[in-house]
Design a protein around this motif. Structure first.
Motif, PDB file in Angstrom:
ATOM      1  N   GLN A   4       0.833  -1.191   0.000  1.00 30.55           N
ATOM      2  CA  GLN A   4       0.000   0.000   0.000  1.00 30.55           C
ATOM      3  C   GLN A   4       0.876   1.251   0.000  1.00 30.55           C
ATOM      4  N   ILE A  44      -2.100  14.178  -2.791  1.00 32.30           N
ATOM      5  CA  ILE A  44      -3.061  13.091  -3.051  1.00 32.30           C
ATOM      6  C   ILE A  44      -3.477  13.094  -4.523  1.00 32.30           C
ATOM      7  N   LYS A  48      -2.013   9.876  -6.049  1.00 28.88           N
ATOM      8  CA  LYS A  48      -3.105   8.886  -5.899  1.00 28.88           C
ATOM      9  C   LYS A  48      -2.695   7.719  -4.974  1.00 28.88           C
ATOM     10  N   PRO A  49      -2.283   8.048  -3.735  1.00 29.82           N
ATOM     11  CA  PRO A  49      -1.865   6.975  -2.826  1.00 29.82           C
ATOM     12  C   PRO A  49      -3.035   6.075  -2.448  1.00 29.82           C
ATOM     13  N   SER A  50      -2.723   4.881  -1.969  1.00 26.83           N
ATOM     14  CA  SER A  50      -3.787   3.975  -1.511  1.00 26.83           C
ATOM     15  C   SER A  50      -4.492   4.567  -0.299  1.00 26.83           C
ATOM     16  N   ALA A  52      -4.370   7.955   2.668  1.00 21.09           N
ATOM     17  CA  ALA A  52      -3.855   9.240   3.135  1.00 21.09           C
ATOM     18  C   ALA A  52      -4.209   9.383   4.609  1.00 21.09           C
ATOM     19  N   CYS A  70     -11.763  15.128  -2.396  1.00 23.45           N
ATOM     20  CA  CYS A  70     -11.432  13.832  -3.016  1.00 23.45           C
ATOM     21  C   CYS A  70     -12.707  13.148  -3.506  1.00 23.45           C
ATOM     22  N   THR A  77      -8.396   7.409  -3.154  1.00 20.83           N
ATOM     23  CA  THR A  77      -7.563   7.293  -1.947  1.00 20.83           C
ATOM     24  C   THR A  77      -8.435   7.148  -0.705  1.00 20.83           C
ATOM     25  N   LYS A  78      -8.109   6.175   0.123  1.00 23.37           N
ATOM     26  CA  LYS A  78      -8.867   5.975   1.370  1.00 23.37           C
ATOM     27  C   LYS A  78      -8.332   6.943   2.428  1.00 23.37           C
TER      28      LYS A  78
END
Length: 210
Positions: A4, A44, A48-50, A52, A70, A77-78
């Motif tokens: 992740q 973010i 586009k991280p898995s 944040a 978002c 991103t969660k």
């Protein structure tokens, strides 16, 4: 190494460093960090991280505002919020925005690994600590906490449609004592002393109370 990708954001440098050091020690893949909300959102949007992990209160944009933006821009991103705030409004807003994690800052290092692993599996993680704090107050204020254990027991039985006579029998107390408890409960909950007001209140709030 965890697969992740994670970005972190907090406007307090020492807290951010502490969080990052902890996550790196646990071999999480941190790809960026920010010290304010605007930089966090831009990071973010770009990376586009898995996941944040954001402080809820930061300059320029709050964690809640970032989550909202978002959502508007369909960024997957969660979002995990870390906060000092225990207000029910923020908690409910977080749920409304489909935020995946909500952790109290005082328990962050204790809970964050469990939170990340839960979120990675596509499930939400809301700190048990804040749930404990809010479970008794999400639907009413501190009035319920003013009730004695005996009054709460009677309130539960009222919600189950038990009569004064049945309650007296079940609790091995007199009919008059039940009536006195009912009167005290009505007063503490600030209900109008009209017929069935307590029964209606107890039924409406039964699932949330017990």
């Amino acid at each position: 190494m965890k697969i992740q990708t994670i970005i972190t954001a907090d406007d307090h440098p020492l807290l951010l460093k502490g969080l990052n050091d902890f996550l790196l020690e646990k071999e999480y893949n941190i790809i960026g960090s920010a010290h304010n909300g605007m930089d966090a959102y831009n990071l973010i949007a770009k990376e586009k991280p898995s996941i944040a992990i954001l402080d809820i209160q930061m300059p320029y944009m709050s964690g809640i505002e970032i989550a909202n933006k978002c959502k508007e821009n369909n960024i997957d991103t969660k979002i995990v919020l870390i906060t000092l705030h225990k207000e029910k409004e923020l908690y409910l807003k977080a749920q409304e925005l489909n935020i995946f994690g909500y952790v109290l800052k005082e328990f962050a290092l204790e809970e964050i690994e469990n939170c990340i692993n839960t979120v990675t599996n596509g499930e939400k993680y809301f700190s048990p600590k804040i749930k404990e704090l809010l479970d008794g107050t999400l639907f009413t204020d501190s009035r319920l906490n003013e009730l004695t254990p005996s009054e709460k027991k009677i309130l539960k039985l009222i919600a189950e449609d038990k009569t004064n006579k049945e309650i007296a029998s079940l609790l091995f107390i007199s009919h008059r004592t039940v009536e006195k408890h009912r009167s005290n409960i009505i007063s503490k909950l600030n209900l109008k002393p009209k017929t069935n007001s307590l029964l209606i209140w107890a039924k409406e709030n039964h699932d949330k109370m017990f």
